[in-house]
Enzyme design. Sequence first.
Site, mmCIF file in Angstrom:
data_model
loop_
_atom_site.group_PDB
_atom_site.id
_atom_site.type_symbol
_atom_site.label_atom_id
_atom_site.label_comp_id
_atom_site.label_asym_id
_atom_site.label_seq_id
_atom_site.Cartn_x
_atom_site.Cartn_y
_atom_site.Cartn_z
ATOM 1 N N HIS A 153 0.852 -1.184 0.000
ATOM 2 C CA HIS A 153 0.000 0.000 0.000
ATOM 3 C C HIS A 153 0.888 1.234 0.000
ATOM 4 C CE1 HIS A 153 -3.623 2.417 0.837
ATOM 5 N NE2 HIS A 153 -2.805 3.155 1.573
ATOM 6 N N CYS A 154 0.756 2.067 -1.019
ATOM 7 C CA CYS A 154 1.609 3.242 -1.197
ATOM 8 C C CYS A 154 0.896 4.471 -0.648
ATOM 9 C CB CYS A 154 1.955 3.427 -2.674
ATOM 10 S SG CYS A 154 3.084 4.815 -2.982
ATOM 11 N N LYS A 155 1.495 5.096 0.379
ATOM 12 C CA LYS A 155 0.914 6.316 0.932
ATOM 13 C C LYS A 155 1.121 7.521 0.018
ATOM 14 C CE LYS A 155 1.437 4.843 5.738
ATOM 15 N NZ LYS A 155 2.012 5.177 7.070
ATOM 16 N N ASN A 158 -1.757 6.953 -2.289
ATOM 17 C CA ASN A 158 -3.034 6.806 -1.592
ATOM 18 C C ASN A 158 -3.846 5.634 -2.135
ATOM 19 O OD1 ASN A 158 -4.927 7.430 0.357
ATOM 20 N ND2 ASN A 158 -5.998 8.923 -0.925
#
Length: 404
Positions: A153-155, A158
């Site tokens: 999951h890439c912040k 998003n």
Amino acid sequence: MNCFSQKLRRTAPMRGNSRMELVPSRPPRMNGWSWPPQALQVVGWLVFSYLAIVSFGVYIPLLPLPWKPVVYALTGIAFIVHVFAHIAVLTIDPADVNVRAKQSYSSPMALFDRSKQTHVIQDLHCYLCDVRVGPKVKHCGVCNKCVEDFDHHCKWLNTCVGGRNYRCFFVALSSAMLGILLLVVVILFIFIQHYLDPNSLRTAPQFDSLMGNGTWLVFLPVAPLKTGSAGLLILAFVTAMLSITSMLLLGHLLAFHFYLFCKGISTYDYIKRQRQKEAKNIETGNHQDAKITSQDRQNQETSIDCEPALSHSSGTCKFDNEGPLTSRLSESICTEVEHFNKSADKENSFQYGTESPTNNTAMSDYKSCKLDTEEARAASEKSGQPVPGVQDPLGSSVMTPDDI
């Protein structure tokens, strides 16, 4: 080792703990455009916009021919490819096909009851999404949905990166790295040429109307604005530091994904392997500590306490080992000790300050006893037998040949 080969998947939701039987639920996120945006996502957009404006508005127009059109083309392609790949990553829904077919993303999902199910996905069935999923699916706690071929999951985006949008993610990462690298090269070139040959950077027609080399123009050729050399160099320094920092971060991430590509694994697989390796090291360390502790206990149990073999009775001699040499030495030493005791008793019968005729005899007996004792010690050391102990004739303490 393929961590997805197991049929039983034990993936827990991000929120909730062992004390909570019901995990709070919220509507799942469809993609990277879902509200609210992440803070890092907004920071990434601002940094990209700043670097694009500075590149095409300030520094590339100052390049001399023929480098100006070449850098315009390369940097423009890199930035355009990054924009389209970035938008594609944000727009594509990485969820599993069964989740996308069923989920409307409008209503909250069912609560997860820990008293009934220990894990969210078990036997290839997600109890939150209530669908059957594939073997490489993981339920993301942030997006609150099952992601197909989950990577991470890439912040910054998003959204989750999975099998459906991983290629776009890799293209966006590579194009951003290329564009920032070109920008760093351009800034370094301008910074050096500003001191060596500033006229080579003033080839635009708008510089013909300016007097002196202290004034510079930015945002050429559309909206030229005047600035000084100090402002141009300070802006170049700030941009270079920001670009180098971004390049280091992107380069590290790009190299890591190249490594994963060569290994044929995902980021999630890599993290699981590292955790398994750490758990194995901890288990091995605990086993070694337990082994060392057991050995220490055995050593303590088998330790032998040595007690002195000398007797504390007055006027007698005792030896640890009895042998021919020991018997002969004991008779000689004990005889000399008895003579010494008699001489001492006679000496004590006189008053202080008077000289006794037996004093010389007692001293000679003492010296002969000492010589015999030293001879006995030397003979005992050669034969390997212990040296006997002698009780102090004037007290109750035990004497050794060293004390005589």
